[in-house]
Design an enzyme around this catalytic site. Structure first.
Site, mmCIF file in Angstrom:
data_model
loop_
_atom_site.group_PDB
_atom_site.id
_atom_site.type_symbol
_atom_site.label_atom_id
_atom_site.label_comp_id
_atom_site.label_asym_id
_atom_site.label_seq_id
_atom_site.Cartn_x
_atom_site.Cartn_y
_atom_site.Cartn_z
ATOM 1 N N THR A 118 -12.442 -3.172 4.311
ATOM 2 C CA THR A 118 -12.490 -2.248 3.176
ATOM 3 C C THR A 118 -11.773 -2.834 1.958
ATOM 4 O OG1 THR A 118 -12.287 -0.497 4.835
ATOM 5 C CG2 THR A 118 -12.123 0.168 2.539
ATOM 6 N N ARG A 175 -7.251 -8.206 6.637
ATOM 7 C CA ARG A 175 -5.976 -7.797 7.234
ATOM 8 C C ARG A 175 -5.925 -8.215 8.687
ATOM 9 N NH1 ARG A 175 -5.227 -1.925 4.353
ATOM 10 N NH2 ARG A 175 -5.554 -2.856 2.330
ATOM 11 N N SER A 229 -1.264 -3.272 2.275
ATOM 12 C CA SER A 229 -1.188 -1.926 1.734
ATOM 13 C C SER A 229 -0.260 -1.008 2.531
ATOM 14 C CB SER A 229 -2.590 -1.345 1.642
ATOM 15 O OG SER A 229 -2.581 -0.148 0.906
ATOM 16 N N HIS A 230 -0.817 0.056 3.094
ATOM 17 C CA HIS A 230 -0.018 1.070 3.784
ATOM 18 C C HIS A 230 0.322 0.658 5.215
ATOM 19 C CE1 HIS A 230 -4.227 1.505 4.530
ATOM 20 N NE2 HIS A 230 -3.959 2.122 5.656
ATOM 21 N N LYS A 252 -6.207 -10.296 -0.416
ATOM 22 C CA LYS A 252 -7.478 -9.923 -1.031
ATOM 23 C C LYS A 252 -7.673 -10.682 -2.327
ATOM 24 C CE LYS A 252 -5.341 -5.707 -2.871
ATOM 25 N NZ LYS A 252 -5.380 -4.256 -2.998
ATOM 26 N N ASP A 262 2.562 3.645 -1.871
ATOM 27 C CA ASP A 262 2.402 2.869 -0.640
ATOM 28 C C ASP A 262 2.900 1.437 -0.812
ATOM 29 O OD1 ASP A 262 0.363 1.926 -2.267
ATOM 30 O OD2 ASP A 262 -0.993 1.568 -0.580
ATOM 31 N N ASP A 287 1.649 -1.496 -1.533
ATOM 32 C CA ASP A 287 1.273 -2.301 -2.701
ATOM 33 C C ASP A 287 1.163 -1.478 -3.985
ATOM 34 O OD1 ASP A 287 -0.984 -1.053 -1.635
ATOM 35 O OD2 ASP A 287 -2.342 -2.573 -2.422
ATOM 36 N N ASP A 293 -0.694 1.128 -4.929
ATOM 37 C CA ASP A 293 -1.930 1.668 -5.495
ATOM 38 C C ASP A 293 -2.204 3.107 -5.062
ATOM 39 O OD1 ASP A 293 -2.599 1.004 -2.905
ATOM 40 O OD2 ASP A 293 -4.316 -0.276 -3.423
ATOM 41 N N ARG A 294 -1.462 3.619 -4.087
ATOM 42 C CA ARG A 294 -1.688 5.006 -3.654
ATOM 43 C C ARG A 294 -0.606 5.935 -4.192
ATOM 44 N NH1 ARG A 294 -3.863 5.181 2.520
ATOM 45 N NH2 ARG A 294 -5.269 3.400 2.382
ATOM 46 N N THR A 343 -16.521 4.343 0.769
ATOM 47 C CA THR A 343 -15.070 4.166 0.818
ATOM 48 C C THR A 343 -14.666 2.766 0.353
ATOM 49 O OG1 THR A 343 -14.839 5.769 2.572
ATOM 50 C CG2 THR A 343 -13.113 4.107 2.404
ATOM 51 N N GLU A 376 -10.018 8.697 -4.233
ATOM 52 C CA GLU A 376 -10.348 8.725 -2.811
ATOM 53 C C GLU A 376 -9.419 9.707 -2.104
ATOM 54 O OE1 GLU A 376 -11.954 4.937 -0.974
ATOM 55 O OE2 GLU A 376 -10.211 4.205 -2.050
ATOM 56 N N SER A 384 -7.846 9.253 0.460
ATOM 57 C CA SER A 384 -6.736 8.550 1.093
ATOM 58 C C SER A 384 -5.564 8.335 0.143
ATOM 59 C CB SER A 384 -7.243 7.204 1.604
ATOM 60 O OG SER A 384 -7.910 6.507 0.564
ATOM 61 N N LYS A 432 -6.929 1.378 -7.846
ATOM 62 C CA LYS A 432 -6.234 2.645 -7.877
ATOM 63 C C LYS A 432 -4.779 2.371 -8.256
ATOM 64 C CE LYS A 432 -6.013 2.739 -2.780
ATOM 65 N NZ LYS A 432 -6.971 1.765 -2.254
ATOM 66 N N ARG A 437 -12.003 7.929 11.914
ATOM 67 C CA ARG A 437 -11.590 8.921 10.930
ATOM 68 C C ARG A 437 -12.605 10.059 10.920
ATOM 69 N NH1 ARG A 437 -7.548 6.126 8.771
ATOM 70 N NH2 ARG A 437 -7.833 4.095 7.799
HETATM 71 C C1 VG1 Z 1 -8.555 2.995 3.847
HETATM 72 C C2 VG1 Z 1 -8.903 4.245 3.071
HETATM 73 C C3 VG1 Z 1 -9.716 3.889 1.839
HETATM 74 C C4 VG1 Z 1 -8.954 2.846 1.000
HETATM 75 C C5 VG1 Z 1 -8.580 1.655 1.859
HETATM 76 C C6 VG1 Z 1 -7.715 0.677 1.110
HETATM 77 O O1 VG1 Z 1 -9.740 2.368 4.295
HETATM 78 O O2 VG1 Z 1 -9.599 5.153 3.865
HETATM 79 O O3 VG1 Z 1 -9.974 5.046 1.097
HETATM 80 O O4 VG1 Z 1 -9.741 2.420 -0.078
HETATM 81 O O5 VG1 Z 1 -7.855 2.085 3.009
HETATM 82 O O6 VG1 Z 1 -6.537 1.305 0.669
HETATM 83 P P1 VG1 Z 1 -10.308 2.545 5.804
HETATM 84 O O7 VG1 Z 1 -11.484 1.616 5.892
HETATM 85 O O8 VG1 Z 1 -9.177 2.193 6.715
HETATM 86 O O9 VG1 Z 1 -10.675 3.986 5.935
HETATM 87 V V1 VG1 Z 1 -5.127 0.466 0.383
HETATM 88 O O10 VG1 Z 1 -4.020 1.406 -0.345
HETATM 89 O O11 VG1 Z 1 -5.492 -0.844 1.000
HETATM 90 O O12 VG1 Z 1 -5.326 -0.682 -0.703
HETATM 91 CO CO CO Z 2 -2.530 0.294 -1.038
#
Ligand code: VG1
Ligand code: CO
Length: 542
Positions: free
Chosen positions: A17, A21, A112-113, A125, A276, A278, A280-281, A343, A362, A364, A375, A495
């Site tokens: 996505t 990772r 990310s998270h 990325k 989060d 990085d 972005d959330r 997504t 989103e 999330s 984001k 999910r």
């Molecule tokens: C998750 C979220 C999605 C988001 C992605 C990256 O993906 O559901 O909405 O864009 O993480 O977020 P997935 O495929 O696990 O549902 V983050 O803060 O990486 O940059």
């Molecule tokens: Co993130």
């Protein structure tokens, strides 16, 4: 001084996505990172003469990996790498820097998270010249390169020190170390009414921003405390740590429960937020009032014009498919376009570039606008604060007003984490096969109106993305979505997204899990989650 190292393709280097990772030890095992970086360079047509932005969220292995990337960029002929001091750049700050400096792209190191540390997760990325995540086509080209790779190139000298600001050379390449916060803070000052925010804090307005020991700490301190005058200590867990203090830097009520407790306790501040790994959330909480990300997007779309950067109104809005339809109702009332995308932020890029959408979001906890191509967590916090300052209302009042006007899209996501990959895949495959037979069937009080698999035709470049989630629509307007995560690093994460619109004024303040009880029952009846995954309940409910 260019060293050409023979190598062979490694399996499993397919970007998900949001980039690639893996478990940290996988990335650390030479030549995994090296192969992936070379595949990125090859996949984008080489980096000869190009300028790149490089930075990450500070997690374990961030600094070492940046050293490798700089040496490889030099050996591949890049002209300049712009690096955040100490290797730090939040994802939105990196996106901003790519655009501001006219760079050809950037490499952002983050999972990310996901948790960080020697036994946790790492990620990388590539973002393009527009500052946004690599498109599907570019991701495919990078993946193809991982399969055909025979060598990687690396500069045979130690990586430069990136702890001090300034320029140094690595071979013929300039390494420019910049302050990670300055340009980003400047961009925020152009969008928001900093005078009004300073005045708000002067009245005694209290804020708690939880940086979760991740990258936004330095950004939030500088902007919220130093520039806007929030009381010292308003930003908590502000020092980025390589393991995020051993927790998940995931801003939701489960992982940010300390913030939830503070916002629901006696003497709660006026406004709470978290970001989060990085940056972005965002998570938004008023005093005693959690705002779901889908609702947050709808409120921001409704009231963004109260901030100077959006005073002219919005060109359109966009949301990912599983995000609730709350923002659709706002767009309809305003007479602006509302796009539904798969997504992942990469799908918003074309809409933003083409000027079709101004705000995107989103479920999330991601919200952003056309100021960058990612984001942006702190941006969302500042837009909320600007709206609160202009409206002179509390978060709870704004939410009550919003639901009274538009109705409330009760919403929840149930995550089943690290389930057996085959069990998860067969659940989806069997449900996919059953979709055509579902219309007309009843589960408890609900009757299925139609069911399909979401696919997306990009209205700007015409590209098609299929298999983006299974959707079940019920006759009373409820909706159920099933999809597998593309960001996990172990097993599969299922999910389940649940939604139901309520317009009865007497039912606008229920507990979401109660309001959604029938949809939750239907999900189990339709997909047989417990029998197939062996899980009696979700691991995380947001
Ligand atoms: C998750 C979220 C999605 C988001 C992605 C990256 O993906 O559901 O909405 O864009 O993480 O977020 P997935 O495929 O696990 O549902 V983050 O803060 O990486 O940059
Ligand atoms: Co993130």
């Amino acid at each position: 001084m260019i060293q050409i190292v023979p190598t062979t393709a490694l399996d499993g280097q397919k970007p998900g996505t949001s980039g690639l990772r893996k478990k940290t030890p996988v990335f650390m095992q030479n030549p995994y990172l090296q192969n992936y970086v070379q595949a990125i360079f090859d996949g984008i047509g080489g980096v000869q003469g190009k300028a790149l932005v490089v930075g990450g969220d500070g997690r374990f292995f961030n600094d070492t990996a940046i050293g490798v990337i700089l040496r490889m960029a030099a050996a591949n002929g890049a002209s300049r790498c712009i690096v955040g001091q100490g290797g730090l750049l939040s994802t939105p700050a990196a996106s901003n820097l790519i655009r501001l400096r006219g760079a050809d792209g950037g490499l952002i190191l983050s999972a990310s998270h996901n948790p960080g540390g020697p036994d946790a997760d790492f990620g990388l990325k590539f973002n393009g010249a527009n500052g946004g995540p690599a498109s599907e086509a570019v991701s495919d080209a990078i993946h193809a390169s991982t399969q055909t790779l025979t060598e990687y190139r690396i500069w045979d000298a130690p990586a430069p020190d990136i702890s001090a600001l300034g320029e140094v050379y690595l071979g013929a390449m300039v390494v420019e170390v910049v302050d990670p916060v300055t340009d980003y803070a400047q961009a925020m000052a152009q969008l928001f009414d900093f005078d009004a925010l300073r005045a708000l804090f002067k009245t005694g307005f209290r804020l708690r921003f939880d940086a979760m020991h991740a990258v936004t700490g330095p950004y939030a301190r500088e902007i919220l405390e130093n520039r806007l005058g929030a009381a010292p200590g308003s930003v908590v867990n502000a020092t980025p740590l390589p393991d995020f203090g051993g927790r998940h830097p995931d801003p939701n009520p489960i992982w940010a429960h300390e913030l939830m407790d503070a916002m629901h306790g006696t003497d709660a501040p006026d406004f709470g937020a978290a970001s989060d790994g990085d940056g972005d959330r965002n998570m938004i909480v008023g005093r005693g009032c959690y705002v779901s990300p889908s609702d947050s997007l709808a409120v921001l779309a409704d009231l963004a014009h109260l901030a100077p950067g959006y005073a002219g109104g919005l060109k359109g809005v966009a949301r990912s498919m599983p995000t609730s339809c709350a923002v659709d109702r706002v767009a309809e009332a305003k007479g602006i376009a509302c796009y539904e995308t798969p997504t992942g932020w990469k799908f918003f890029g074309n809409l933003l570039d083409a000027g079709r959408a101004t705000l995107c979001g989103e479920e999330s906890a991601g919200t952003g606008s056309d100021h960058v191509r990612e984001k942006d967590g702190l941006w969302a916090v500042l837009l909320w604060l600007n709206i609160l300052a202009a409206a002179g209302k509390s978060v709870a009042q704004l939410m009550a007003d919003h639901w009274a006007r538009y109705g409330r899209n009760y919403y929840s996501r149930h995550d089943y984490e690290e389930v057996d990959a085959e069990a998860a895949q067969s659940l989806i495959a069997d449900l996919r096969a059953a979709l055509p037979t579902l219309a007309g069937q009843s589960t408890g009080a609900l009757t299925i109106a139609r069911a399909d698999e979401f696919g997306y035709d990009d209205p700007v470049d015409g590209s098609h993305s299929n298999a983006q989630g299974l959707r079940i629509f019920f006759k009373d307007g409820a909706r159920l979505v099933f999809r597998l995560s593309g960001t996990g690093t172990a097993g599969a994460t299922l999910r389940v997204y649940l939604e139901r619109l309520e317009t009865d004024p007497d039912k606008l303040h229920l507990d979401p899990q109660e309001a959604l009880a029938e949809v939750i029952t239907a999900a189990e009846a339709i997909a047989g989650i417990t029998a197939r995954t062996g899980r009696a309940k979700p691991d995380v409910i947001t």
